[in-house]
Scaffold this motif. Structure first.
Motif, PDB file in Angstrom:
ATOM      1  N   THR A  42      46.690  30.863  58.803  1.00  0.00           N
ATOM      2  CA  THR A  42      46.054  29.787  59.569  1.00  0.00           C
ATOM      3  C   THR A  42      45.904  28.549  58.692  1.00  0.00           C
ATOM      4  OG1 THR A  42      43.762  30.331  58.980  1.00  0.00           O
ATOM      5  CG2 THR A  42      44.725  31.529  60.854  1.00  0.00           C
ATOM      6  N   THR A  43      45.470  27.478  59.304  1.00  0.00           N
ATOM      7  CA  THR A  43      45.265  26.235  58.544  1.00  0.00           C
ATOM      8  C   THR A  43      44.058  26.337  57.625  1.00  0.00           C
ATOM      9  OG1 THR A  43      43.977  25.321  60.386  1.00  0.00           O
ATOM     10  CG2 THR A  43      46.333  24.774  60.311  1.00  0.00           C
ATOM     11  N   ASP A  44      43.167  27.294  57.881  1.00  0.00           N
ATOM     12  CA  ASP A  44      41.970  27.467  57.055  1.00  0.00           C
ATOM     13  C   ASP A  44      42.215  28.319  55.816  1.00  0.00           C
ATOM     14  OD1 ASP A  44      40.505  26.036  58.917  1.00  0.00           O
ATOM     15  OD2 ASP A  44      39.886  27.830  60.012  1.00  0.00           O
ATOM     16  N   GLU A  45      43.360  28.971  55.732  1.00  0.00           N
ATOM     17  CA  GLU A  45      43.605  29.941  54.659  1.00  0.00           C
ATOM     18  C   GLU A  45      43.417  29.337  53.263  1.00  0.00           C
ATOM     19  OE1 GLU A  45      46.955  33.144  53.141  1.00  0.00           O
ATOM     20  OE2 GLU A  45      47.518  31.659  54.648  1.00  0.00           O
ATOM     21  N   GLU A  46      44.015  28.203  53.004  1.00  0.00           N
ATOM     22  CA  GLU A  46      43.951  27.603  51.662  1.00  0.00           C
ATOM     23  C   GLU A  46      42.522  27.212  51.291  1.00  0.00           C
ATOM     24  OE1 GLU A  46      45.822  23.832  49.266  1.00  0.00           O
ATOM     25  OE2 GLU A  46      47.021  24.746  50.848  1.00  0.00           O
ATOM     26  N   ASP A  47      41.815  26.567  52.203  1.00  0.00           N
ATOM     27  CA  ASP A  47      40.433  26.156  51.925  1.00  0.00           C
ATOM     28  C   ASP A  47      39.532  27.363  51.730  1.00  0.00           C
ATOM     29  OD1 ASP A  47      41.042  23.463  52.035  1.00  0.00           O
ATOM     30  OD2 ASP A  47      40.408  23.239  54.129  1.00  0.00           O
ATOM     31  N   LEU A  48      39.689  28.360  52.568  1.00  0.00           N
ATOM     32  CA  LEU A  48      38.854  29.554  52.472  1.00  0.00           C
ATOM     33  C   LEU A  48      39.117  30.303  51.163  1.00  0.00           C
ATOM     34  CD1 LEU A  48      36.775  31.335  53.815  1.00  0.00           C
ATOM     35  CD2 LEU A  48      38.621  32.520  54.975  1.00  0.00           C
ATOM     36  N   THR A  49      40.383  30.425  50.808  1.00  0.00           N
ATOM     37  CA  THR A  49      40.733  31.086  49.548  1.00  0.00           C
ATOM     38  C   THR A  49      40.134  30.331  48.372  1.00  0.00           C
ATOM     39  OG1 THR A  49      42.773  31.942  50.492  1.00  0.00           O
ATOM     40  CG2 THR A  49      42.658  31.845  48.101  1.00  0.00           C
ATOM     41  N   SER A  50      40.216  29.021  48.404  1.00  0.00           N
ATOM     42  CA  SER A  50      39.653  28.195  47.340  1.00  0.00           C
ATOM     43  C   SER A  50      38.137  28.373  47.248  1.00  0.00           C
ATOM     44  CB  SER A  50      40.015  26.736  47.592  1.00  0.00           C
ATOM     45  OG  SER A  50      39.471  25.914  46.601  1.00  0.00           O
ATOM     46  N   ASP A  51      37.464  28.377  48.390  1.00  0.00           N
ATOM     47  CA  ASP A  51      36.002  28.544  48.406  1.00  0.00           C
ATOM     48  C   ASP A  51      35.584  29.909  47.869  1.00  0.00           C
ATOM     49  OD1 ASP A  51      35.810  26.032  49.515  1.00  0.00           O
ATOM     50  OD2 ASP A  51      35.341  26.741  51.548  1.00  0.00           O
ATOM     51  N   LEU A  52      36.260  30.965  48.314  1.00  0.00           N
ATOM     52  CA  LEU A  52      35.911  32.307  47.856  1.00  0.00           C
ATOM     53  C   LEU A  52      36.232  32.493  46.367  1.00  0.00           C
ATOM     54  CD1 LEU A  52      36.943  34.465  50.924  1.00  0.00           C
ATOM     55  CD2 LEU A  52      34.641  34.061  50.068  1.00  0.00           C
ATOM     56  N   THR A  53      37.300  31.878  45.905  1.00  0.00           N
ATOM     57  CA  THR A  53      37.638  31.950  44.480  1.00  0.00           C
ATOM     58  C   THR A  53      36.559  31.268  43.652  1.00  0.00           C
ATOM     59  OG1 THR A  53      40.001  32.001  44.968  1.00  0.00           O
ATOM     60  CG2 THR A  53      39.376  31.317  42.746  1.00  0.00           C
ATOM     61  N   ALA A  54      36.129  30.093  44.073  1.00  0.00           N
ATOM     62  CA  ALA A  54      35.079  29.370  43.346  1.00  0.00           C
ATOM     63  C   ALA A  54      33.776  30.164  43.351  1.00  0.00           C
ATOM     64  CB  ALA A  54      34.865  27.989  43.958  1.00  0.00           C
ATOM     65  N   SER A  55      33.433  30.752  44.478  1.00  0.00           N
ATOM     66  CA  SER A  55      32.214  31.551  44.585  1.00  0.00           C
ATOM     67  C   SER A  55      32.266  32.766  43.662  1.00  0.00           C
ATOM     68  CB  SER A  55      32.027  31.987  46.039  1.00  0.00           C
ATOM     69  OG  SER A  55      30.962  32.885  46.157  1.00  0.00           O
ATOM     70  N   THR A  56      33.403  33.435  43.626  1.00  0.00           N
ATOM     71  CA  THR A  56      33.560  34.613  42.766  1.00  0.00           C
ATOM     72  C   THR A  56      33.522  34.215  41.306  1.00  0.00           C
ATOM     73  OG1 THR A  56      34.858  35.707  44.483  1.00  0.00           O
ATOM     74  CG2 THR A  56      35.066  36.571  42.255  1.00  0.00           C
ATOM     75  N   ARG A  57      34.158  33.116  40.967  1.00  0.00           N
ATOM     76  CA  ARG A  57      34.156  32.629  39.584  1.00  0.00           C
ATOM     77  C   ARG A  57      32.724  32.341  39.125  1.00  0.00           C
ATOM     78  NH1 ARG A  57      37.796  28.364  39.843  1.00  0.00           N
ATOM     79  NH2 ARG A  57      39.447  29.852  39.421  1.00  0.00           N
ATOM     80  N   LEU A  58      31.932  31.697  39.978  1.00  0.00           N
ATOM     81  CA  LEU A  58      30.536  31.393  39.650  1.00  0.00           C
ATOM     82  C   LEU A  58      29.730  32.682  39.497  1.00  0.00           C
ATOM     83  CD1 LEU A  58      28.299  29.313  39.238  1.00  0.00           C
ATOM     84  CD2 LEU A  58      28.002  29.270  41.726  1.00  0.00           C
ATOM     85  N   ARG A  59      29.963  33.624  40.381  1.00  0.00           N
ATOM     86  CA  ARG A  59      29.254  34.909  40.316  1.00  0.00           C
ATOM     87  C   ARG A  59      29.569  35.646  39.007  1.00  0.00           C
ATOM     88  NH1 ARG A  59      28.868  38.750  45.497  1.00  0.00           N
ATOM     89  NH2 ARG A  59      27.108  39.976  44.767  1.00  0.00           N
ATOM     90  N   LEU A  60      30.843  35.653  38.610  1.00  0.00           N
ATOM     91  CA  LEU A  60      31.229  36.296  37.357  1.00  0.00           C
ATOM     92  C   LEU A  60      30.643  35.566  36.155  1.00  0.00           C
ATOM     93  CD1 LEU A  60      34.935  37.211  38.143  1.00  0.00           C
ATOM     94  CD2 LEU A  60      33.034  38.812  37.801  1.00  0.00           C
ATOM     95  N   ARG A  61      30.616  34.238  36.207  1.00  0.00           N
ATOM     96  CA  ARG A  61      30.043  33.457  35.109  1.00  0.00           C
ATOM     97  C   ARG A  61      28.562  33.808  34.929  1.00  0.00           C
ATOM     98  NH1 ARG A  61      31.233  27.774  36.051  1.00  0.00           N
ATOM     99  NH2 ARG A  61      33.203  28.282  35.047  1.00  0.00           N
ATOM    100  N   ARG A  62      27.833  33.878  36.037  1.00  0.00           N
ATOM    101  CA  ARG A  62      26.413  34.232  35.971  1.00  0.00           C
ATOM    102  C   ARG A  62      26.225  35.644  35.422  1.00  0.00           C
ATOM    103  NH1 ARG A  62      24.831  31.793  41.773  1.00  0.00           N
ATOM    104  NH2 ARG A  62      24.629  29.635  41.145  1.00  0.00           N
ATOM    105  N   LEU A  63      27.068  36.572  35.877  1.00  0.00           N
ATOM    106  CA  LEU A  63      27.002  37.952  35.388  1.00  0.00           C
ATOM    107  C   LEU A  63      27.169  38.002  33.877  1.00  0.00           C
ATOM    108  CD1 LEU A  63      27.138  41.116  35.697  1.00  0.00           C
ATOM    109  CD2 LEU A  63      29.605  40.802  35.966  1.00  0.00           C
TER     110      LEU A  63
END
Length: 135
Positions: A42-63
């Motif tokens: 879908t047209t949302d795939e790239e934005d959603l993937t980017s958002d989830l990647t950033a969220s996971t990266r932040l979560r790992l950094r905090r961990l």
């Protein structure tokens, strides 16, 4: 390619929860997976993937800031899930020609353009003079 299993999800959730509620993290990971799967193509795939990647990266950094000892466990998981090394990079094509007789250049490929052939050497044998020796 390795396919993620419930066991793999549980292991990642245990790492991210680090003493917290693992079932909650499993639910969050599964929800992210379902959301990404639904957005594929879908047209949302790239934005959603980017958002989830950033969220996971932040979560790992905090961990890692809260528990530097988690780095070794994270490293093991990353190594385990890393793709198996290929002898040749993706997209590499290797062709070989064996047997038979070629009386000129041989090209194997997908698309060719602007080719010029210059013949040199002996001409191939005339196949019309061949006598049938099977009978």
């Amino acid at each position: 390619m390795r396919v993620s299993t419930t066991y793999d999800t549980q292991r990642v959730a245990q790492l991210l929860a680090r003493g917290g509620e693992t079932d909650t993290v499993v639910g969050e990971l599964e929800e992210s997976r379902r959301t990404l799967a639904a957005a594929t193509g879908t047209t949302d795939e790239e934005d959603l993937t980017s958002d989830l990647t950033a969220s996971t990266r932040l979560r790992l950094r905090r961990l890692l800031e809260q528990d530097p000892g988690a780095a070794e466990e994270l490293r093991r998981l990353v190594d385990e899930f890393a793709p198996v090394a290929q002898p040749h990079p993706p997209g590499t094509v290797r062709n070989s020609i064996t047997g038979g007789t070629q009386h000129g250049p041989v090209f194997q490929g997908h698309t060719f353009g602007n080719l010029t052939f210059h013949a040199s050497g002996a001409a191939p044998p005339d196949r019309t003079d061949r006598t049938d020796r099977t009978g």
